[in-house]
Design a protein around this motif. Structure first.
Motif, mmCIF file in Angstrom:
data_model
loop_
_atom_site.group_PDB
_atom_site.id
_atom_site.type_symbol
_atom_site.label_atom_id
_atom_site.label_comp_id
_atom_site.label_asym_id
_atom_site.label_seq_id
_atom_site.Cartn_x
_atom_site.Cartn_y
_atom_site.Cartn_z
ATOM 1 N N CYS A 7 1.858 7.901 16.270
ATOM 2 C CA CYS A 7 0.911 6.933 16.841
ATOM 3 C C CYS A 7 -0.413 6.880 16.097
ATOM 4 C CB CYS A 7 0.640 7.282 18.303
ATOM 5 S SG CYS A 7 2.100 7.226 19.339
ATOM 6 N N GLN A 8 -0.509 7.557 14.962
ATOM 7 C CA GLN A 8 -1.770 7.607 14.238
ATOM 8 C C GLN A 8 -2.045 6.304 13.493
ATOM 9 O OE1 GLN A 8 0.743 9.761 13.657
ATOM 10 N NE2 GLN A 8 0.038 11.768 14.266
ATOM 11 N N THR A 9 -3.322 6.072 13.282
ATOM 12 C CA THR A 9 -3.771 5.019 12.385
ATOM 13 C C THR A 9 -4.418 5.724 11.211
ATOM 14 O OG1 THR A 9 -4.167 3.473 14.183
ATOM 15 C CG2 THR A 9 -5.315 3.044 12.119
ATOM 16 N N ILE A 10 -4.040 5.355 10.004
ATOM 17 C CA ILE A 10 -4.573 5.998 8.817
ATOM 18 C C ILE A 10 -5.655 5.115 8.223
ATOM 19 C CG2 ILE A 10 -4.053 6.954 6.544
ATOM 20 C CD1 ILE A 10 -1.075 7.117 7.551
ATOM 21 N N GLY A 11 -6.899 5.526 8.371
ATOM 22 C CA GLY A 11 -8.006 4.796 7.766
ATOM 23 C C GLY A 11 -8.056 5.090 6.278
ATOM 24 N N CYS A 12 -8.341 4.094 5.467
ATOM 25 C CA CYS A 12 -8.409 4.284 4.018
ATOM 26 C C CYS A 12 -9.281 3.198 3.397
ATOM 27 C CB CYS A 12 -7.012 4.221 3.408
ATOM 28 S SG CYS A 12 -7.010 4.454 1.624
ATOM 29 N N SER A 13 -10.212 3.624 2.539
ATOM 30 C CA SER A 13 -11.064 2.654 1.844
ATOM 31 C C SER A 13 -10.797 2.649 0.347
ATOM 32 C CB SER A 13 -12.540 2.950 2.134
ATOM 33 O OG SER A 13 -12.866 4.263 1.721
ATOM 34 N N VAL A 14 -9.663 3.194 -0.086
ATOM 35 C CA VAL A 14 -9.295 3.243 -1.505
ATOM 36 C C VAL A 14 -8.587 1.936 -1.864
ATOM 37 C CG1 VAL A 14 -8.065 4.517 -3.296
ATOM 38 C CG2 VAL A 14 -9.097 5.751 -1.379
ATOM 39 N N THR A 15 -9.360 0.954 -2.282
ATOM 40 C CA THR A 15 -8.806 -0.381 -2.514
ATOM 41 C C THR A 15 -7.926 -0.474 -3.755
ATOM 42 O OG1 THR A 15 -10.845 -1.051 -3.611
ATOM 43 C CG2 THR A 15 -10.653 -1.546 -1.253
ATOM 44 N N CYS A 17 -5.371 1.393 -4.215
ATOM 45 C CA CYS A 17 -4.037 1.842 -3.803
ATOM 46 C C CYS A 17 -3.201 0.670 -3.312
ATOM 47 C CB CYS A 17 -4.144 2.888 -2.702
ATOM 48 S SG CYS A 17 -2.528 3.549 -2.188
ATOM 49 N N ARG A 18 -1.951 0.624 -3.708
ATOM 50 C CA ARG A 18 -1.070 -0.477 -3.299
ATOM 51 C C ARG A 18 -0.812 -0.505 -1.793
ATOM 52 N NH1 ARG A 18 4.602 0.472 -6.173
ATOM 53 N NH2 ARG A 18 3.181 0.974 -7.839
ATOM 54 N N TYR A 19 -1.052 0.599 -1.096
ATOM 55 C CA TYR A 19 -0.812 0.661 0.348
ATOM 56 C C TYR A 19 -2.048 0.314 1.174
ATOM 57 C CZ TYR A 19 3.239 3.178 -1.400
ATOM 58 O OH TYR A 19 4.369 3.534 -2.080
ATOM 59 N N ASN A 20 -3.183 0.042 0.519
ATOM 60 C CA ASN A 20 -4.402 -0.295 1.243
ATOM 61 C C ASN A 20 -4.279 -1.682 1.856
ATOM 62 O OD1 ASN A 20 -7.253 -1.615 1.283
ATOM 63 N ND2 ASN A 20 -7.587 0.588 1.382
ATOM 64 N N ASP A 21 -4.681 -1.803 3.107
ATOM 65 C CA ASP A 21 -4.608 -3.069 3.833
ATOM 66 C C ASP A 21 -6.012 -3.529 4.185
ATOM 67 O OD1 ASP A 21 -3.697 -5.262 5.284
ATOM 68 O OD2 ASP A 21 -3.228 -4.086 7.062
ATOM 69 N N CYS A 26 -4.412 2.140 5.839
ATOM 70 C CA CYS A 26 -3.221 2.378 5.032
ATOM 71 C C CYS A 26 -2.011 1.757 5.717
ATOM 72 C CB CYS A 26 -3.019 3.887 4.880
ATOM 73 S SG CYS A 26 -1.574 4.342 3.910
ATOM 74 N N LYS A 27 -1.163 1.088 4.937
ATOM 75 C CA LYS A 27 0.039 0.461 5.486
ATOM 76 C C LYS A 27 1.176 1.453 5.717
ATOM 77 C CE LYS A 27 -0.602 -3.433 2.566
ATOM 78 N NZ LYS A 27 0.035 -4.450 1.732
ATOM 79 N N LEU A 28 1.079 2.664 5.145
ATOM 80 C CA LEU A 28 2.141 3.652 5.326
ATOM 81 C C LEU A 28 2.119 4.213 6.751
ATOM 82 C CD1 LEU A 28 1.765 5.645 1.984
ATOM 83 C CD2 LEU A 28 3.560 4.007 2.580
ATOM 84 N N SER A 29 3.264 4.649 7.244
ATOM 85 C CA SER A 29 3.320 5.258 8.576
ATOM 86 C C SER A 29 2.903 6.724 8.536
ATOM 87 C CB SER A 29 4.721 5.135 9.155
ATOM 88 O OG SER A 29 5.661 5.781 8.322
ATOM 89 N N TYR A 53 -0.757 8.254 -2.750
ATOM 90 C CA TYR A 53 -1.440 7.198 -3.486
ATOM 91 C C TYR A 53 -0.552 6.616 -4.588
ATOM 92 C CZ TYR A 53 -4.665 4.944 -6.734
ATOM 93 O OH TYR A 53 -5.258 4.042 -7.581
ATOM 94 N N LYS A 54 -0.514 5.296 -4.663
ATOM 95 C CA LYS A 54 0.136 4.556 -5.757
ATOM 96 C C LYS A 54 -0.816 3.451 -6.184
ATOM 97 C CE LYS A 54 4.231 6.514 -5.473
ATOM 98 N NZ LYS A 54 4.409 7.719 -6.205
ATOM 99 N N ALA A 55 -1.093 3.364 -7.471
ATOM 100 C CA ALA A 55 -1.991 2.319 -7.977
ATOM 101 C C ALA A 55 -1.363 0.938 -7.803
ATOM 102 C CB ALA A 55 -2.308 2.565 -9.449
ATOM 103 N N LYS A 56 -2.219 -0.057 -7.600
ATOM 104 C CA LYS A 56 -1.738 -1.440 -7.471
ATOM 105 C C LYS A 56 -1.174 -1.908 -8.766
ATOM 106 C CE LYS A 56 -4.670 -3.094 -3.790
ATOM 107 N NZ LYS A 56 -5.717 -3.992 -3.386
#
Length: 56
Positions: A7-15, A17-21, A26-29, A53-56
């Protein structure tokens, strides 16, 4: 495990990364948190890198 598993939400400001929304989450579960390849410094920035982390 605690009651929030799944049920977690993963906050991320690393723009870069391909998973950043939208620059804020983060779009990952789930993610893997790993230390850097350097010796254990005890510095939080070195000891808590996103291993998913995966680069865009």
């Amino acid at each position: 495990m605690d009651g929030n598993t799944g049920c977690q939400t993963i906050g991320c400001s690393v723009t870069s990364c391909r998973y950043n929304d939208s620059g804020c989450k983060c779009k990952l579960s789930s993610i893997s948190v790993e230390p850097c390849a350097c010796e254990h410094t005890g510095d939080p920035a070195d000891e808590s890198l996103c291993g998913s982390y995966k680069a865009k």
